[in-house]
Design an enzyme around this catalytic site. Structure first.
Site, mmCIF file in Angstrom:
data_model
loop_
_atom_site.group_PDB
_atom_site.id
_atom_site.type_symbol
_atom_site.label_atom_id
_atom_site.label_comp_id
_atom_site.label_asym_id
_atom_site.label_seq_id
_atom_site.Cartn_x
_atom_site.Cartn_y
_atom_site.Cartn_z
ATOM 1 N N THR A 7 -9.067 6.345 4.271
ATOM 2 C CA THR A 7 -7.943 6.254 3.345
ATOM 3 C C THR A 7 -7.687 7.564 2.623
ATOM 4 O O THR A 7 -8.498 8.479 2.675
ATOM 5 C CB THR A 7 -8.174 5.150 2.298
ATOM 6 O OG1 THR A 7 -6.927 4.793 1.741
ATOM 7 C CG2 THR A 7 -9.126 5.581 1.215
ATOM 8 N N GLY A 162 -1.361 12.343 5.865
ATOM 9 C CA GLY A 162 -1.294 11.488 7.048
ATOM 10 C C GLY A 162 -1.085 12.263 8.333
ATOM 11 O O GLY A 162 -1.523 11.842 9.408
ATOM 12 N N CYS A 165 -5.023 14.027 8.541
ATOM 13 C CA CYS A 165 -6.249 13.226 8.532
ATOM 14 C C CYS A 165 -6.092 12.022 9.460
ATOM 15 O O CYS A 165 -5.177 11.217 9.283
ATOM 16 C CB CYS A 165 -6.550 12.752 7.108
ATOM 17 S SG CYS A 165 -7.979 11.655 6.997
ATOM 18 N N THR A 168 -5.816 8.450 7.849
ATOM 19 C CA THR A 168 -4.731 8.220 6.895
ATOM 20 C C THR A 168 -3.433 8.034 7.672
ATOM 21 O O THR A 168 -3.160 8.784 8.599
ATOM 22 C CB THR A 168 -4.604 9.428 5.941
ATOM 23 O OG1 THR A 168 -5.843 9.605 5.253
ATOM 24 C CG2 THR A 168 -3.492 9.231 4.933
#
EC number: 3.4.25.2
Length: 178
Positions: A7, A162, A165, A168
């Protein structure tokens, strides 16, 4: 500080506004099992923003404990965070929980860790999770070089995280206190 996979949670403050947002991806090892989890919520009658990184069941346990501390201390974020951190450090069951919390009210933004730390980062930017460093870097650049609202800074920063990663995604939840 250990970072948990799966996350990105980011909080940004500017002026009298604070926002906290996160992505929705839940992974089990290297498999995405859910893309739209809600890891950010409001607590204490909408006066506190909170988000988690780490194990989902562990985070919900911590949310429950944190909400109880907020009720006990009439919504005092700092006192509630310190009391939760004390419990987290001393309670055998809580010590095994693998999660971190990012919390904010109108005055403070904090990180609460399983090591018993309560941290208030400088510049009003809080970032946790595997994509936290990417989101924090993007947020800092946007705060220093634009007039974007905290909500917009978070949206753009989470999008950048996002893209970089693998834990994410682009499904975001953002809460704001104005």
């Amino acid at each position: 500080m250990e970072q948990y996979h799966g996350t990105t949670i980011l909080s940004v403050r500017r002026g009298n506004s604070v926002a906290l947002g996160g992505d929705g991806q839940v992974t089990l090892g290297n498999i995405v099992v859910k893309a739209s989890a809600r890891k950010v919520r409001t607590l204490y009658q909408g006066q506190i923003l909170a988000g988690f990184a780490g194990g989902t069941a562990d985070a919900f346990t911590l949310f429950e404990r944190f909400e109880a501390k907020l009720d006990k201390h009439q919504g005092n974020l700092l006192r509630s965070a310190v009391e939760l951190a004390k419990d987290w450090r001393t309670d055998r069951m809580l010590r095994r929980l693998e999660a971190m919390l990012a919390v904010a009210d109108r005055e403070h933004s904090l990180i609460i860790t399983g090591n018993g730390d309560v941290l208030e980062p400088e510049q009003g930017i809080v970032a946790i999770g595997s994509g936290g460093a990417y989101a924090q870097s993007a947020a800092r650049a946007l705060i220093e070089n634009t007039e974007l609202s905290p909500r917009d800074v978070i949206a753009k920063s989470l999008a950048i995280a996002g893209d970089l990663c693998i834990y994410t995604n682009q499904c975001h939840t953002i809460e704001v206190l104005d």
